[in-house]
Design a protein around this motif. Structure first.
Motif, PDB file in Angstrom:
ATOM      1  N   LYS A  90       0.825  -1.206   0.000  1.00  0.00           N
ATOM      2  CA  LYS A  90       0.000   0.000   0.000  1.00  0.00           C
ATOM      3  C   LYS A  90       0.860   1.257   0.000  1.00  0.00           C
ATOM      4  N   ARG A  91       1.888   1.274   0.846  1.00  0.00           N
ATOM      5  CA  ARG A  91       2.726   2.471   0.948  1.00  0.00           C
ATOM      6  C   ARG A  91       3.571   2.714  -0.312  1.00  0.00           C
ATOM      7  N   VAL A  92       4.097   1.652  -0.907  1.00  0.00           N
ATOM      8  CA  VAL A  92       4.893   1.833  -2.132  1.00  0.00           C
ATOM      9  C   VAL A  92       4.003   2.363  -3.241  1.00  0.00           C
ATOM     10  N   SER A  93       2.842   1.758  -3.432  1.00  0.00           N
ATOM     11  CA  SER A  93       1.976   2.225  -4.512  1.00  0.00           C
ATOM     12  C   SER A  93       1.484   3.645  -4.243  1.00  0.00           C
ATOM     13  N   GLN A  94       1.244   3.967  -2.993  1.00  0.00           N
ATOM     14  CA  GLN A  94       0.759   5.295  -2.631  1.00  0.00           C
ATOM     15  C   GLN A  94       1.852   6.363  -2.739  1.00  0.00           C
ATOM     16  N   ARG A  95       3.014   6.097  -2.175  1.00  0.00           N
ATOM     17  CA  ARG A  95       4.056   7.120  -2.093  1.00  0.00           C
ATOM     18  C   ARG A  95       4.948   7.172  -3.331  1.00  0.00           C
ATOM     19  N   VAL A  96       5.292   6.025  -3.882  1.00  0.00           N
ATOM     20  CA  VAL A  96       6.163   5.998  -5.059  1.00  0.00           C
ATOM     21  C   VAL A  96       5.339   6.235  -6.318  1.00  0.00           C
ATOM     22  N   GLY A  97       4.068   5.846  -6.279  1.00  0.00           N
ATOM     23  CA  GLY A  97       3.186   6.106  -7.410  1.00  0.00           C
ATOM     24  C   GLY A  97       3.253   5.046  -8.491  1.00  0.00           C
ATOM     25  N   ILE A  98       3.502   3.817  -8.114  1.00  0.00           N
ATOM     26  CA  ILE A  98       3.528   2.732  -9.089  1.00  0.00           C
ATOM     27  C   ILE A  98       2.361   1.786  -8.805  1.00  0.00           C
ATOM     28  N   PRO A  99       1.920   1.034  -9.823  1.00  0.00           N
ATOM     29  CA  PRO A  99       0.816   0.102  -9.589  1.00  0.00           C
ATOM     30  C   PRO A  99       1.215  -1.019  -8.634  1.00  0.00           C
ATOM     31  N   LYS A 100       0.232  -1.597  -7.976  1.00  0.00           N
ATOM     32  CA  LYS A 100       0.495  -2.652  -6.998  1.00  0.00           C
ATOM     33  C   LYS A 100       1.210  -3.852  -7.615  1.00  0.00           C
ATOM     34  N   LYS A 101       0.960  -4.113  -8.894  1.00  0.00           N
ATOM     35  CA  LYS A 101       1.599  -5.246  -9.563  1.00  0.00           C
ATOM     36  C   LYS A 101       3.104  -5.041  -9.733  1.00  0.00           C
ATOM     37  N   ALA A 102       3.561  -3.793  -9.724  1.00  0.00           N
ATOM     38  CA  ALA A 102       4.979  -3.493  -9.927  1.00  0.00           C
ATOM     39  C   ALA A 102       5.758  -3.352  -8.628  1.00  0.00           C
TER      40      ALA A 102
ATOM     41  N   LEU B  93       9.374   5.382   3.161  1.00  0.00           N
ATOM     42  CA  LEU B  93       9.331   6.763   3.645  1.00  0.00           C
ATOM     43  C   LEU B  93      10.000   7.677   2.634  1.00  0.00           C
ATOM     44  N   TYR B  94       9.608   8.930   2.643  1.00  0.00           N
ATOM     45  CA  TYR B  94      10.256   9.918   1.788  1.00  0.00           C
ATOM     46  C   TYR B  94      11.612  10.289   2.364  1.00  0.00           C
ATOM     47  N   ILE B  95      12.576  10.537   1.504  1.00  0.00           N
ATOM     48  CA  ILE B  95      13.847  11.131   1.934  1.00  0.00           C
ATOM     49  C   ILE B  95      13.678  12.639   1.812  1.00  0.00           C
ATOM     50  N   PRO B  96      14.006  13.420   2.839  1.00  0.00           N
ATOM     51  CA  PRO B  96      13.883  14.876   2.744  1.00  0.00           C
ATOM     52  C   PRO B  96      14.712  15.441   1.590  1.00  0.00           C
ATOM     53  N   LYS B  97      14.227  16.538   1.019  1.00  0.00           N
ATOM     54  CA  LYS B  97      14.862  17.138  -0.164  1.00  0.00           C
ATOM     55  C   LYS B  97      16.335  17.440   0.026  1.00  0.00           C
ATOM     56  N   LYS B  98      16.721  17.831   1.221  1.00  0.00           N
ATOM     57  CA  LYS B  98      18.118  18.211   1.438  1.00  0.00           C
ATOM     58  C   LYS B  98      19.082  17.031   1.288  1.00  0.00           C
ATOM     59  N   PHE B  99      18.565  15.789   1.303  1.00  0.00           N
ATOM     60  CA  PHE B  99      19.411  14.609   1.129  1.00  0.00           C
ATOM     61  C   PHE B  99      19.329  14.007  -0.275  1.00  0.00           C
ATOM     62  N   HIS B 100      18.501  14.569  -1.153  1.00  0.00           N
ATOM     63  CA  HIS B 100      18.299  13.989  -2.480  1.00  0.00           C
ATOM     64  C   HIS B 100      19.589  13.864  -3.278  1.00  0.00           C
ATOM     65  N   ASP B 101      20.377  14.931  -3.355  1.00  0.00           N
ATOM     66  CA  ASP B 101      21.604  14.888  -4.150  1.00  0.00           C
ATOM     67  C   ASP B 101      22.576  13.835  -3.629  1.00  0.00           C
ATOM     68  N   THR B 102      22.760  13.803  -2.329  1.00  0.00           N
ATOM     69  CA  THR B 102      23.660  12.830  -1.719  1.00  0.00           C
ATOM     70  C   THR B 102      23.179  11.405  -1.975  1.00  0.00           C
ATOM     71  N   ALA B 103      21.888  11.184  -1.801  1.00  0.00           N
ATOM     72  CA  ALA B 103      21.330   9.848  -2.010  1.00  0.00           C
ATOM     73  C   ALA B 103      21.463   9.418  -3.464  1.00  0.00           C
ATOM     74  N   ASP B 104      21.218  10.340  -4.392  1.00  0.00           N
ATOM     75  CA  ASP B 104      21.324  10.015  -5.822  1.00  0.00           C
ATOM     76  C   ASP B 104      22.741   9.613  -6.204  1.00  0.00           C
ATOM     77  N   VAL B 105      23.719  10.371  -5.738  1.00  0.00           N
ATOM     78  CA  VAL B 105      25.118  10.080  -6.072  1.00  0.00           C
ATOM     79  C   VAL B 105      25.547   8.741  -5.487  1.00  0.00           C
ATOM     80  N   GLN B 106      25.215   8.495  -4.237  1.00  0.00           N
ATOM     81  CA  GLN B 106      25.616   7.238  -3.602  1.00  0.00           C
ATOM     82  C   GLN B 106      24.931   6.040  -4.251  1.00  0.00           C
ATOM     83  N   GLN B 107      23.680   6.206  -4.662  1.00  0.00           N
ATOM     84  CA  GLN B 107      22.967   5.113  -5.324  1.00  0.00           C
ATOM     85  C   GLN B 107      23.574   4.828  -6.698  1.00  0.00           C
ATOM     86  N   GLN B 108      23.917   5.866  -7.454  1.00  0.00           N
ATOM     87  CA  GLN B 108      24.528   5.669  -8.771  1.00  0.00           C
ATOM     88  C   GLN B 108      25.858   4.942  -8.648  1.00  0.00           C
TER      89      GLN B 108
END
Length: 124
Positions: free
Chosen positions: A22-34, A92-107
């Motif tokens: 429920k939370r993934v489909s609600q917060r991430v915005g993808i269908p339940k099947k995905a 859970l959402y990651i706060p905006k101030k951590f987006h750049d750091t999270a993106d770089v580390q994930q890449q």
């Protein structure tokens, strides 16, 4: 060898809870099947609490203290996936101030995993 592989995490064996779906489909915005495929990718390519650096690490430490039973947090696509072993509990959402750091580390992690997989194919 990856620390996750040493602990026996199999990226194929993700278990979903109703709340997690429920939370993934609600917060991430993808269908339940995905949701299942998305949770697999989060477990494989997401930055774990141990791998995180700097302020992202501090944020994940705080989330860990909030969810005391959660032993496997992953920062993936600007969300924190809260797992207990391979069981997805919530997102859970990651706060905006951590987006750049999270993106770089994930890449960086995704690139490292893809290179390891490519190397293992050629070394056979």
């Amino acid at each position: 060898m990856n620390d996750e592989r040493k602990r026996g995490y199999d990226y194929e064996d993700v278990v979903l809870t109703r709340h997690g779906i429920k939370r993934v489909s609600q917060r991430v915005g993808i269908p339940k099947k995905a949701v299942y495929k998305n949770a697999q990718k989060a477990l494989k390519y997401g930055v774990s609490q141990k791998e995180a650096k700097g302020k992202l690490r501090n944020y994940l430490d705080g989330v860990y203290l909030m969810y005391e039973t959660a032993n496997n947090l992953r920062a993936y696509n600007r969300y924190v996936y809260v797992f207990v072993n391979e069981r997805l509990i919530t997102v859970l959402y990651i706060p905006k101030k951590f987006h750049d750091t999270a993106d770089v580390q994930q890449q960086k992690k995704k690139f490292r995993i893809e290179m390891e997989e490519l190397y293992s194919e050629y070394s056979r």
